[in-house]
Design a protein around this motif. Structure first.
Motif, PDB file in Angstrom:
ATOM      1  N   LEU A 181      44.020 -16.459 -39.193  1.00 14.41           N
ATOM      2  CA  LEU A 181      42.767 -15.733 -39.006  1.00 14.41           C
ATOM      3  C   LEU A 181      42.572 -15.463 -37.518  1.00 14.41           C
ATOM      4  N   THR A 182      42.430 -14.200 -37.165  1.00 11.43           N
ATOM      5  CA  THR A 182      42.302 -13.841 -35.764  1.00 11.43           C
ATOM      6  C   THR A 182      41.275 -12.731 -35.597  1.00 11.43           C
ATOM      7  N   GLY A 183      40.956 -12.440 -34.355  1.00 17.22           N
ATOM      8  CA  GLY A 183      39.967 -11.401 -34.053  1.00 17.22           C
ATOM      9  C   GLY A 183      39.378 -11.632 -32.685  1.00 17.22           C
ATOM     10  N   GLU A 184      38.539 -10.734 -32.255  1.00 21.19           N
ATOM     11  CA  GLU A 184      37.915 -10.841 -30.942  1.00 21.19           C
ATOM     12  C   GLU A 184      37.039 -12.092 -30.847  1.00 21.19           C
ATOM     13  N   VAL A 185      36.779 -12.514 -29.623  1.00 23.04           N
ATOM     14  CA  VAL A 185      35.926 -13.667 -29.385  1.00 23.04           C
ATOM     15  C   VAL A 185      34.509 -13.378 -29.884  1.00 23.04           C
ATOM     16  N   GLN A 186      33.911 -14.375 -30.541  1.00 19.43           N
ATOM     17  CA  GLN A 186      32.519 -14.325 -30.977  1.00 19.43           C
ATOM     18  C   GLN A 186      32.218 -13.183 -31.963  1.00 19.43           C
ATOM     19  N   ARG A 235      43.863 -17.286 -31.622  1.00 23.21           N
ATOM     20  CA  ARG A 235      43.584 -16.127 -30.778  1.00 23.21           C
ATOM     21  C   ARG A 235      44.764 -15.156 -30.823  1.00 23.21           C
ATOM     22  N   ASP A 236      44.494 -13.876 -30.636  1.00 25.94           N
ATOM     23  CA  ASP A 236      45.535 -12.867 -30.817  1.00 25.94           C
ATOM     24  C   ASP A 236      46.717 -13.063 -29.878  1.00 25.94           C
ATOM     25  N   TYR A 237      46.470 -13.553 -28.640  1.00 24.09           N
ATOM     26  CA  TYR A 237      47.565 -13.700 -27.690  1.00 24.09           C
ATOM     27  C   TYR A 237      48.476 -14.892 -28.011  1.00 24.09           C
ATOM     28  N   LEU A 238      48.055 -15.712 -28.986  1.00 24.12           N
ATOM     29  CA  LEU A 238      48.869 -16.853 -29.402  1.00 24.12           C
ATOM     30  C   LEU A 238      49.552 -16.630 -30.751  1.00 24.12           C
ATOM     31  N   LEU A 239      49.297 -15.506 -31.383  1.00 21.32           N
ATOM     32  CA  LEU A 239      49.789 -15.287 -32.739  1.00 21.32           C
ATOM     33  C   LEU A 239      51.311 -15.339 -32.839  1.00 21.32           C
TER      34      LEU A 239
END
Length: 227
Positions: free
Chosen positions: A5-10, A188-192
């Motif tokens: 599950l990922t997406g922008e912060v907050q 987070r998207d940069y860790l996917l």
């Protein structure tokens, strides 16, 4: 299946997860792991979001018991109130959030308990969920019903440093089991890409999802319920 599950912060990932856990529970699908809701207060200060709220910290809610523990505090606030520990794992990793080492240890102990329970509830040779459901009797025991493992969230400590929620990572590294045929991790998207690389062998079946109706439908379908 491993859901990432990922997406922008907050954007409400944890609120979405809380709703999903409640819905799965209504269907008889147990969820175990941890949710990470934020500690929010009304604010007009420089840290306020567009809705006029400021995030002070992060709690961890241990599933399925619902026990809530303070987990992280914004780094500037921790420094201001004297609770910042320069020797902590979070400080050494230069994270924006100050995470108390004792809180990390408590959550790891929780995942150790989940691992032990899963091992006891699923003896070697346990049949897949589809076969148990067809036979009927075994699938009626809630303590043995296949569930969803949730880790909210995997961050730099876990993915890049091999630290943080090590017990959660160890449980994920087992791959699908009779007790947890599916798992969901917030990333987070940069860790996917790095997360997928670490767990590729354990979870050849993976799916990136967003906190929306499509993501919900994918999980309910995997858990054998329609959208």
């Amino acid at each position: 299946m491993l859901f990432l599950l990922t997406g922008e912060v907050q954007i409400g990932k944890t609120r979405w997860l809380e709703s999903l856990v409640a819905e799965l529970g209504a269907f008889g699908v147990p969820c175990a792991g941890v949710l990470a809701p934020g500690q929010w207060v009304p604010s007009t200060g420089p840290h306020a979001d567009a809705n006029g709220f400021e995030k002070l910290g992060i709690d961890n809610v241990l599933l399925p018991s619902g026990e809530r523990i303070p987990f992280a505090r914004r780094g500037d606030l921790a420094r201001a109130d004297g609770t910042f520990d320069e020797e902590s794992r979070a400080a050494k990793a230069e994270l924006a959030w100050h995470i108390d080492d004792a809180a990390i240890d408590r959550v790891n102990a929780h995942f150790d308990e989940i691992t032990a329970h899963a091992s006891a509830a699923a003896p070697v040779g346990a049949k897949p969920h589809s076969e148990r459901s067809a036979e009927g009797a075994e699938s009626k025991d809630p303590s043995r019903a296949p569930g969803l493992l949730i880790v909210d969230e995997l961050g730099r400590l876990e993915i890049w440093r091999g630290g943080g929620l090590t017990s959660a990572m160890a449980l994920l590294a087992q791959g699908p089991t009779p007790v947890f045929p599916h798992a969901l991790a917030v990333v987070r998207d940069y860790l996917l890409d790095d997360t997928e690389a670490l767990l590729a062998e354990a979870w050849p079946d993976r799916c990136r999802i967003s906190p929306d109706d499509t993501g919900r439908a994918v999980i309910l379908s995997a858990c054998e319920f329609g959208a």
